[in-house]
Design an enzyme around this catalytic site. Structure first.
Site, PDB file in Angstrom:
ATOM      1  N   GLU A  80       0.747  -1.283   0.032  1.00 41.44           N
ATOM      2  CA  GLU A  80      -0.041   0.266   0.031  1.00 41.44           C
ATOM      3  C   GLU A  80       0.873   1.259   0.075  1.00 41.44           C
ATOM      4  O   GLU A  80       0.580   2.261  -0.598  1.00 41.44           O
ATOM      5  CB  GLU A  80      -0.941   0.054   1.141  1.00 41.44           C
ATOM      6  CG  GLU A  80      -2.373  -0.730   1.012  1.00 41.44           C
ATOM      7  CD  GLU A  80      -2.039  -2.347   1.099  1.00 41.44           C
ATOM      8  OE1 GLU A  80      -0.750  -2.599   1.341  1.00 41.44           O
ATOM      9  OE2 GLU A  80      -3.054  -2.972   1.205  1.00 41.44           O
ATOM     10  N   HIS A 149      -9.632  -5.074  11.173  1.00 42.09           N
ATOM     11  CA  HIS A 149     -10.297  -4.936  10.041  1.00 42.09           C
ATOM     12  C   HIS A 149     -11.692  -4.158  10.023  1.00 42.09           C
ATOM     13  O   HIS A 149     -12.440  -4.355   9.141  1.00 42.09           O
ATOM     14  CB  HIS A 149     -10.357  -6.355   9.313  1.00 42.09           C
ATOM     15  CG  HIS A 149      -9.134  -6.777   8.743  1.00 42.09           C
ATOM     16  ND1 HIS A 149      -8.432  -7.763   9.623  1.00 42.09           N
ATOM     17  CD2 HIS A 149      -8.609  -6.798   7.594  1.00 42.09           C
ATOM     18  CE1 HIS A 149      -7.226  -7.959   8.981  1.00 42.09           C
ATOM     19  NE2 HIS A 149      -7.548  -7.602   7.697  1.00 42.09           N
TER      20      HIS A 149
END
Lengths: 357, 372
Positions: A80, A149
């Site tokens: 990322e 998450h």
């Protein structure tokens, strides 16, 4: 001819209601928005993990790689920080990247680039550098995916000048806001919601037009009411509408505002509403401290609507805990319709059936 | 814990097996090409791998019944990796891995019922139901980590602590082929080498990072060389004896010299997670081929029978006992109840003071019980 069939299938998932209104899944709203913008402007491209050959981890980019190929739809490695930085660089050099984070939790690996490289560059360069990048992906809690998450990043990104941040609720929001984000020459963060991807909403003919845009920085009154203002963003807007239905049967009339944009925040719409209803409750999925609700309440206090409040403005939020996995605990960590109903009744000094939610 | 099957007739006590040559990077010596194994160890490795296999298949079953929710990343096919590494470690060595962690949790000592109960979100879960599939821990096992690559700097940090305390133990930090490109991994390599940390970095290369094959994600797929100045080994991850021998070699190196990288070439039968059928980016034939020819448990089974440690009948007995064990553990886990709601706000901090925590509305408070 085959392409037209594909276009039909991949763009719009059509089911006709008895009233002959077009229904569209949120997933397809996002897909069609990207497809139309990529078709319109060939500097627009999509990059992210599994967006191409896998059709998207949540199938939001389904069919796009097959239609536009390797140059326009790119599978990145699981890196990322690197690929977000590259998206910003490509934007600085004049392309219009759509950088997907598989979830915004992973954007923390890249947040330096979103803030320091994207958000601040136009200012630091005295207006020379532009960064027309879109960062998009699912934000907030899903189901049973536990602490790492499930975080909501609306407040994190909303905090930063130079960024625009939108948080669509329904299919129309998704189409209009994502298209506007892609056309915007500023860096825009689009906070989607995984639990909404599989939900269908009626969409107007206007929303189906290729040039349908929703102004970033403008909220929408989803339901007009006179007793209390509920202001929210993303999936909780739906919960507010549900709470409003329930309360309507008891004679309580809620006005529900869908913020649509986190930054710029349309506080004027909220002010207008509060000056009418005299009561304000914000509803969000994120953590309470320093959150969206905190900002809404603070701005209301500082503005003309303060004198119209008949009760303190309060917040309904996620619980101030890391997201637990076990179902019974996860249920207690996220706001529900019952929290909204309880808060409305308490604010209006109507005794609820039980004193607790 | 695992049990010792009874009634196995003794034939021979020790055997020697060749292992596939181990590729080395920047190493003068290399691991042995032949390994010795005794009967007890053989039966132990086989049993443990079989328990992991059955446990993962049970998890698959229960996920489809919606008793397990959220993310669930299964380890079947990779059993030889954790079993082989554990065989050369002591309980004082530390291990950390990513989210494909059920096999690791078991091999590091978490009983099957506590692993399954955690997957079910029950009180008996090793994290009290709060963590789920990706967040299981034990003494000397630091999880169970959800963010790709993050576990590697953590592992380097644990190795740092070992060195700080002058211990002769190592830290094994596992990551996958998908994570291998993460910048933080190279940052960990650099500091580990600079400061000579006793770390074994293990790349469990199962060929696919979610749906992306190694060729499409990595400019170099020679993961054992990616440590550059850090020496490396590339090992057949489907052979528990090869993994054991490579780990023995690596541990000896790491304790004396500093970090070393070990790439285990392995395979996962399931998709990336239970939401991924695993067939859109690889063929069913490929999966079948590997199951037929390279299965770590079947190939080891053949070895221990050929060595005369056990007969086919003995193995069948072990298999039946393993199956029964997993069934029993499943029942125990299913019988466990969900956590008490008043636990929802506990374990946020380590503290002796009770804390009041904000809930979803301002009218009800949650309570943080002090740590016991």
């Amino acid at each position: 001819k085959y392409n037209n069939v594909l276009k039909y299938l991949f763009h719009v998932y059509i089911t006709y209601l008895p009233s002959y209104m077009l229904q569209m899944y949120v997933r397809d709203a996002l897909n069609s928005a990207m497809d139309e913008e990529m078709n319109r402007d060939n500097t627009v491209f999509l990059m992210g993990e599994e967006v191409a050959q896998y059709d998207g981890a949540y199938k939001v980019s389904r069919g796009l790689w097959r239609k536009y190929g390797d140059q326009r739809v790119i599978d990145t490695p699981i890196t990322e920080s690197g690929f977000a930085g590259m998206a910003v660089g490509a934007a600085m050099a004049g392309l219009k990247p759509i950088c997907e984070f598989m979830t915004f939790n992973f954007s923390m690996q890249a947040i330096d680039h979103v803030i320091n490289s994207a958000a601040k560059s136009h200012y630091m360069s005295g207006g020379m550098v532009t960064v027309p990048v879109v960062f998009r992906g699912p934000n907030g809690a899903a189901a049973g995916v536990a602490a790492q998450h499930s975080q909501c990043f609306a407040a994190w990104y909303g905090h930063c000048p130079g960024l625009k941040v939108v948080s669509p609720f329904n299919s129309e929001d998704c189409r209009g806001l994502l298209k506007a984000a892609i056309r915007d020459t500023n860096p825009v963060v689009v906070l989607e919601n995984e639990l909404m991807y599989g939900t269908a909403f009626p969409v107007s003919d206007e929303a189906m037009s290729e040039d349908f845009l929703i102004e970033i920085g403008k909220a929408k009154v989803e339901r007009v009411g006179k007793h209390v203002t509920l202001v929210s963003h993303s999936r909780p807007v739906g919960q507010c509408l549900e709470a409003a239905e329930q309360l309507a049967s008891e004679g309580i009339d809620c006005e529900v505002i869908n913020l649509r944009s986190i930054r710029p925040l349309d506080i004027e719409t909220v002010q207008q509403s509060v000056m009418k209803t005299n009561h304000l409750i914000s509803v969000e999925g994120g953590w309470p401290m320093f959150g969206i609700g905190s900002e809404v309440c603070a701005q209301i206090m500082e503005g003309p609507a303060f004198d119209y409040l008949d009760a303190p403005a309060i917040r309904v939020t996620g619980a101030d805990i890391p997201m637990p996995y076990a179902q019974v605990l996860e249920d207690g960590a996220l706001p529900g319709v019952k929290d909204i109903v309880l808060s409305v009744k308490k604010t209006l000094h109507i005794q609820p059936m039980t004193d607790t939610a | 814990m695992f049990f010792q099957p009874l009634g196995i007739r003794t034939y021979s006590a020790e055997a020697t097996f060749p292992i596939k040559p181990i590729d080395t990077h920047k190493l003068e010596n290399s691991p042995a090409t032949e390994v010795q194994i005794n009967k007890d160890d053989a039966i132990s490795y086989y049993t443990k791998m079989q328990i992991i296999r059955r446990m993962e298949l049970k998890a698959d079953q229960l996920y489809k019944q919606k008793i397990i929710r959220g993310f669930c990343h299964l380890y079947d096919g990779q059993e030889a990796c954790c079993a082989g590494i554990e065989a050369s470690l002591t309980p004082k060595d530390d291990v950390i891995t990513a989210y494909r962690a059920h096999g690791w949790a078991f091999i590091r000592g978490v009983p099957v019922c506590n692993i399954l109960a955690e997957l079910f979100g029950r009180k008996l879960g090793c994290a009290k139901g709060k963590g789920g599939s990706m967040h299981m821990y034990s003494k000397n096992f630091y999880g169970g980590n959800g963010i790709v690559g993050a576990q590697v700097p953590l592992g380097a940090g644990i190795a740092f602590a070992h060195k700080y305390r002058n211990s002769d133990t190592v830290t094994v930090a596992c990551y996958g082929d998908g994570a291998a490109n993460q910048g933080q991994i190279f940052e960990s390599f650099n500091m580990s080498q600079l400061w000579k940390l006793p770390a074994i970095f293990v790349c469990e290369n199962n060929r696919y990072g979610m749906g992306t094959s190694v060729e499409r994600a990595s400019a170099s797929t020679d993961y054992f060389t990616r440590g550059d100045y850090i020496p490396g080994l590339r090992v057949d991850g489907m052979d528990v004896l090869a993994v054991r021998e490579a780990t023995r070699f690596a541990k000896e190196y790491a304790v004396k010299e500093g970090p070393i990288l070990m790439e285990l070439v392995t395979y996962r039968y399931h998709g990336h997670s239970m939401s991924d059928p695993g067939t859109s980016y690889r063929t069913r034939d490929e999966v079948k081929e590997i199951r037929k020819n390279l299965d770590p448990i079947m190939s080891f089974r053949d070895k221990i029978i050929s060595a005369g440690f056990v007969t086919k009948q003995d193995v069948a007995t072990i298999d039946a006992e393993v199956k029964q064990h997993v069934e029993n553990e499943t029942a125990k886990a299913l019988a466990s109840t969900e956590p008490d709601f008043d636990q929802i706000a506990s374990d946020i901090y380590v503290t002796d003071t009770p804390l009041s925590i904000r809930s979803c509305n301002i009218y009800n408070k949650l309570h943080h019980q002090p740590s016991v």
